[in-house]
Design an enzyme around this catalytic site. Sequence first.
Site, PDB file in Angstrom:
ATOM      1  N   HIS A  62       0.583  -1.382  -0.032  1.00 32.80           N
ATOM      2  CA  HIS A  62       0.398   0.321   0.152  1.00 32.80           C
ATOM      3  C   HIS A  62       0.880   0.691   0.069  1.00 32.80           C
ATOM      4  O   HIS A  62       2.207   0.856   0.376  1.00 32.80           O
ATOM      5  CB  HIS A  62      -1.295  -0.351   1.072  1.00 32.80           C
ATOM      6  CG  HIS A  62      -0.302  -0.129   2.732  1.00 32.80           C
ATOM      7  ND1 HIS A  62       0.066  -1.423   2.684  1.00 32.80           N
ATOM      8  CD2 HIS A  62      -0.031   0.862   3.310  1.00 32.80           C
ATOM      9  CE1 HIS A  62       0.553  -1.251   4.377  1.00 32.80           C
ATOM     10  NE2 HIS A  62       0.672  -0.082   4.643  1.00 32.80           N
ATOM     11  N   HIS A  64       1.410   5.398   1.867  1.00 40.40           N
ATOM     12  CA  HIS A  64       0.292   6.201   2.642  1.00 40.40           C
ATOM     13  C   HIS A  64       1.439   7.083   1.776  1.00 40.40           C
ATOM     14  O   HIS A  64       2.776   7.717   1.248  1.00 40.40           O
ATOM     15  CB  HIS A  64       1.272   5.800   4.857  1.00 40.40           C
ATOM     16  CG  HIS A  64       0.162   4.842   4.514  1.00 40.40           C
ATOM     17  ND1 HIS A  64      -0.829   5.332   5.706  1.00 40.40           N
ATOM     18  CD2 HIS A  64       0.661   3.669   5.249  1.00 40.40           C
ATOM     19  CE1 HIS A  64      -1.050   4.290   6.218  1.00 40.40           C
ATOM     20  NE2 HIS A  64      -0.090   3.286   6.126  1.00 40.40           N
ATOM     21  N   TYR A 126      -6.049  31.386  18.765  1.00 39.43           N
ATOM     22  CA  TYR A 126      -5.802  32.244  17.306  1.00 39.43           C
ATOM     23  C   TYR A 126      -7.176  33.183  17.711  1.00 39.43           C
ATOM     24  O   TYR A 126      -7.417  34.414  17.590  1.00 39.43           O
ATOM     25  CB  TYR A 126      -5.816  32.311  15.963  1.00 39.43           C
ATOM     26  CG  TYR A 126      -6.060  32.618  15.645  1.00 39.43           C
ATOM     27  CD1 TYR A 126      -5.081  33.284  14.268  1.00 39.43           C
ATOM     28  CD2 TYR A 126      -7.433  32.758  14.485  1.00 39.43           C
ATOM     29  CE1 TYR A 126      -5.079  34.128  13.881  1.00 39.43           C
ATOM     30  CE2 TYR A 126      -7.169  33.044  13.454  1.00 39.43           C
ATOM     31  CZ  TYR A 126      -6.375  34.611  12.573  1.00 39.43           C
ATOM     32  OH  TYR A 126      -6.639  35.362  11.764  1.00 39.43           O
ATOM     33  N   GLN A 130      -6.955  37.492  18.187  1.00 39.51           N
ATOM     34  CA  GLN A 130      -7.142  38.257  17.429  1.00 39.51           C
ATOM     35  C   GLN A 130      -8.450  38.950  17.401  1.00 39.51           C
ATOM     36  O   GLN A 130      -8.464  40.406  17.176  1.00 39.51           O
ATOM     37  CB  GLN A 130      -8.133  36.793  15.625  1.00 39.51           C
ATOM     38  CG  GLN A 130      -8.391  37.661  14.660  1.00 39.51           C
ATOM     39  CD  GLN A 130      -7.536  38.596  14.115  1.00 39.51           C
ATOM     40  OE1 GLN A 130      -6.540  37.930  13.963  1.00 39.51           O
ATOM     41  NE2 GLN A 130      -7.430  39.278  13.697  1.00 39.51           N
TER      42      GLN A 130
END
Length: 153
Positions: A62, A64, A126, A130
Amino acid sequence: MANKANSLSHTKWMCKYHIVSTPKYRRKIIYSQYRKSVGEILRRLCEYKGVEIIEGHLMKDHVHMLVSIPPKISVSSFMGYLKGKSALMMSDKHANLKYKFGNRHFWSEGYYVSTAGLNEATIKKYISEQEKHDIAMDKLSVKEYEAPFKGSK
């Protein structure tokens, strides 16, 4: 660039996805003779679409990838493009694959995808900072000015 917000003309974005895809019948061939070809093809196709591969590993059965996909491209359309074109390119480069996988069928039908988002605490911090920044800027811009030509008596 992994933690940096990208931008389009009117958009700031950071869309990261963890994607896992398997070859048909989960055959363990990626790690052997086709590893270099699969890696080169996936990198080239991502570059064509403007998708950044942040991290990628080719396992024996596989793949990733942690990718940053622009919001103008949906994940499903990108995966259709990536798996379809890479299967065509693999069959063109390695003609003997058609005997193992059938005519131009390299990948299995499905894939796994999950979002890799930001930490919730970071977003809350944040937002609160802000708001404080906006309040500070409002206080600076509230200053009223006198008319310069108004005479004082």
